[in-house]
Design a protein around this motif. Structure first.
Motif, PDB file in Angstrom:
ATOM      1  N   HIS A   1       0.859  -1.193   0.000  1.00  0.00           N
ATOM      2  CA  HIS A   1       0.000   0.000   0.000  1.00  0.00           C
ATOM      3  C   HIS A   1       0.892   1.239   0.000  1.00  0.00           C
ATOM      4  CE1 HIS A   1      -3.753   2.215   0.715  1.00  0.00           C
ATOM      5  NE2 HIS A   1      -3.057   2.961   1.570  1.00  0.00           N
TER       6      HIS A   1
ATOM      7  N   ASP B   1       1.062   5.249  -0.080  1.00  0.00           N
ATOM      8  CA  ASP B   1       0.312   6.469   0.245  1.00  0.00           C
ATOM      9  C   ASP B   1       0.957   7.703  -0.370  1.00  0.00           C
ATOM     10  OD1 ASP B   1      -1.889   5.618   1.965  1.00  0.00           O
ATOM     11  OD2 ASP B   1      -0.308   4.950   3.334  1.00  0.00           O
TER      12      ASP B   1
ATOM     13  N   HIS C   1      -2.580   4.784  -3.305  1.00  0.00           N
ATOM     14  CA  HIS C   1      -3.670   5.544  -2.679  1.00  0.00           C
ATOM     15  C   HIS C   1      -3.343   7.024  -2.839  1.00  0.00           C
ATOM     16  CE1 HIS C   1      -5.715   6.683   1.436  1.00  0.00           C
ATOM     17  NE2 HIS C   1      -6.288   7.272   0.406  1.00  0.00           N
TER      18      HIS C   1
ATOM     19  N   MET D   1      -3.804  10.726  -2.326  1.00  0.00           N
ATOM     20  CA  MET D   1      -4.406  11.777  -1.497  1.00  0.00           C
ATOM     21  C   MET D   1      -3.854  13.090  -2.057  1.00  0.00           C
ATOM     22  SD  MET D   1      -3.949   9.785   2.098  1.00  0.00           S
ATOM     23  CE  MET D   1      -2.746   8.668   1.383  1.00  0.00           C
TER      24      MET D   1
ATOM     25  N   ASP E   1      -8.697   1.188   5.535  1.00  0.00           N
ATOM     26  CA  ASP E   1      -7.403   1.858   5.734  1.00  0.00           C
ATOM     27  C   ASP E   1      -7.466   2.772   6.949  1.00  0.00           C
ATOM     28  OD1 ASP E   1      -4.933   3.093   5.475  1.00  0.00           O
ATOM     29  OD2 ASP E   1      -5.350   3.990   3.516  1.00  0.00           O
TER      30      ASP E   1
END
Ligand code: DX5
Ligand code: ZN
Length: 230
Positions: free
Chosen positions: A34, A36, A68, A70, A177
């Motif tokens: 994962h 970020d 992911h 953001m 998450d």
């Protein structure tokens, strides 16, 4: 038993030794990396971009990389992550002006596409674009930082998301998450999640014998998942 996936968040890894950390966590039994991506605009923190994703692929990482995003805006950076070897690319609907278009862009680049819902964001948009969604990610903390506590209301939202996914008849992952630990992963699975991001719980769990081994915490996750009543 669903095909549960454990996805350690490298946000809590030692960035000075990132390739080694990713190798060790995968060797310890993790399924997915994962990744970020924070821009100090959509969220109040700044992390890593496509160059680092590409570096992990060049280092030899073959596992799925779950990017992911953001960031705001979203679209500009998608082709770069696809070229850097992303497997999944997920984004927050609030960060895209045209959600349907962004999902098409991700799939058009050959990646699996997904929407991420913040704790207070309703699932409303999902039903209108569900034919273009491969993964739904529910945030169980407010995005921006590792090491926060799981927000219990997310369990109700997971049940709601699971129903929407089942009704669609599509093969869509339901990822969680934030604040996932050995002592809550079972109830999270029972509420409908089948992919579990864990940052501080994994990278903070140094083994007594070998600081680079994460197999005891990943085994503890799997033991809890095996007990889940599903
Ligand atoms: C938070 C990130 C998470 C974070 C989770 O914005 O999206 O992936 O790393 O960290 P833990 O598992 O420590 O809550
Ligand atoms: Zn994340």
């Amino acid at each position: 038993m669903p095909d549960f996936k454990i996805a350690p968040s490298i946000l809590s890894a030692d960035f000075a030794r990132l390739g080694e950390e990713v190798d060790n966590v995968l060797k310890s039994g993790a399924d997915v990396v994962h990744f970020d991506v924070m821009d100090n605009h959509y969220v109040p923190n700044l992390t890593i971009g496509p160059l680092v994703c590409d570096a992990l692929r060049k280092h030899g990482v073959t596992a799925d990389i779950d990017v992911h995003l953001m960031v705001k805006p979203v679209d500009r950076i998608i082709p770069d992550f696809a070229a850097a070897g992303a497997s999944y690319i997920t984004f927050h609907p609030e960060a895209s002006e045209h959600i349907d278009r962004t999902l098409q862009l991700i799939q058009g680049e050959g990646c699996k596409s997904g929407l991420v819902f913040n704790p207070a964001t309703p699932l409303d948009v999902l039903k209108h674009v569900i034919d273009k969604v491969d993964i739904v990610l529910l945030m169980s903390v407010n995005p921006g930082f590792g090491g926060q506590s799981f927000i219990p209301e997310t369990l109700n939202k997971l049940r709601e998301a699971r129903k929407i996914i089942e009704a669609s008849g599509r093969d869509i992952r339901l990822e969680i998450d934030g604040g996932v630990k050995v002592d809550n992963i079972r109830e999270i699975a029972e509420a409908g999640a089948d992919m579990f991001v864990a940052g501080s719980a994994v990278f903070g769990a140094k083994s007594a014998t070998d600081a680079n081994t994460y197999d005891s915490v990943i085994a503890a996750f799997r033991a809890e998942l095996a007990k889940a009543a599903i």
